[in-house]
Design an enzyme around this catalytic site. Structure first.
Site: not given
Ligand code: PXP
Length: 242
Positions: A8, A11, A44, A46, A50, A71, A102, A152, A192
């Site tokens: 992922n 970041h 992700h 969103r 962001r 996601e 999340t 998941e 996660h």
């Protein structure tokens, strides 16, 4: 069977958005992770955009040779945005504006009427669907009834355990839910809060096919580079199955 690693890269986009400039480029990070052996890339998208932007998803789909997993919240806005971009996978997650990341899994039972047409539309658009859920039997059964391709499992509770705690109960919950998913023909993924210290016990669960890991890999990449960070994680996961 070895466990696949989905990296992922949210970041990387977070750092870029901190200055609203072009650097660092998430697409470059994704290609470097792919080169280091990542089996998939996850972002992700969103509602508040962001970190990851629509253009990131478009470009990633164009350049990656490994599967792209996006996601997102189960919303009509996301369907309209993502279906034309044809990601390989969509993972439906709960999303609230205030959260840092999340929080908890999707309640597929409570949301079944809402999720059903969304899952159907994605699947008829040739996009495979995964549901991010807590490791609870009834949630797995509902994911199967809703014709998701995968689940998941949220490993957040396991990852948040204090070092002194015995992870046995939480691991058994995830293992049991994974066995049920396997029995029903659902692919079992997990993620996660996983890092080099806690990933092995999750990767050792035989039914888990893939792990999605972001924070620890990108955090480590700041110090050692993304190539090394991805390879370290792949090695840790491989050790758990050897
Ligand atoms: N899986 C899902 C569904 C997530 O929302 C996230 C966080 O974006 C992850 C996996 C990765 O979690 P982490 O960044 O803690 O590795």
């Amino acid at each position: 069977m070895s466990v696949r690693l989905g990296v992922n890269i949210d970041h990387v986009a977070t750092v870029r958005q901190a200055r609203a400039t072009r650097d660092p480029e998430p697409v470059t990070a994704a290609l470097m992770a792919q080169n280091a052996g990542a089996h998939g890339i996850t972002v992700h998208l969103r509602g508040d955009r962001r970190h990851i932007q629509d253009r990131d998803v478009r470009l990633l789909k164009e350049v990656l040779s490994v599967p792209l997993n996006v996601e997102c919240a189960a919303s009509s806005e996301m369907l309209e945005t993502l279906i034309p971009m044809r990601p390989d996978w969509v993972t439906l997650v709960p999303e609230t504006r205030e959260e840092l990341t999340t929080q908890g899994g999707l309640d597929a039972i409570f949301l079944q009427a809402h999720l059903k047409p969304i899952i159907r539309e994605l699947r008829t658009s040739d996009i495979r669907v995964s549901l991010f859920i807590d490791p609870i039997a009834d949630q797995v059964t509902m994911a199967n009834r809703l014709e998701a391709d995968a689940v998941e499992f949220n490993t957040g509770v396991y990852s948040d355990l204090p070092r002194s705690a015995d992870p046995k109960v939480e691991l058994e919950r995830i293992a049991k839910a994974s066995r049920l998913a396997g029995k029903l023909g659902l692919r079992a993924l997990a993620g996660h809060g996983l890092n080099l210290q806690n990933v092995r016990l999750i990767a050792a669960i035989p039914e888990i096919e893939e792990l999605n890991i972001g924070h620890s890999i990108i955090g480590r990449a700041v110090l050692v580079g993304i190539d090394t960070a991805v390879r370290e994680m792949i090695n840790a996961i491989a050790e758990a199955r050897s």
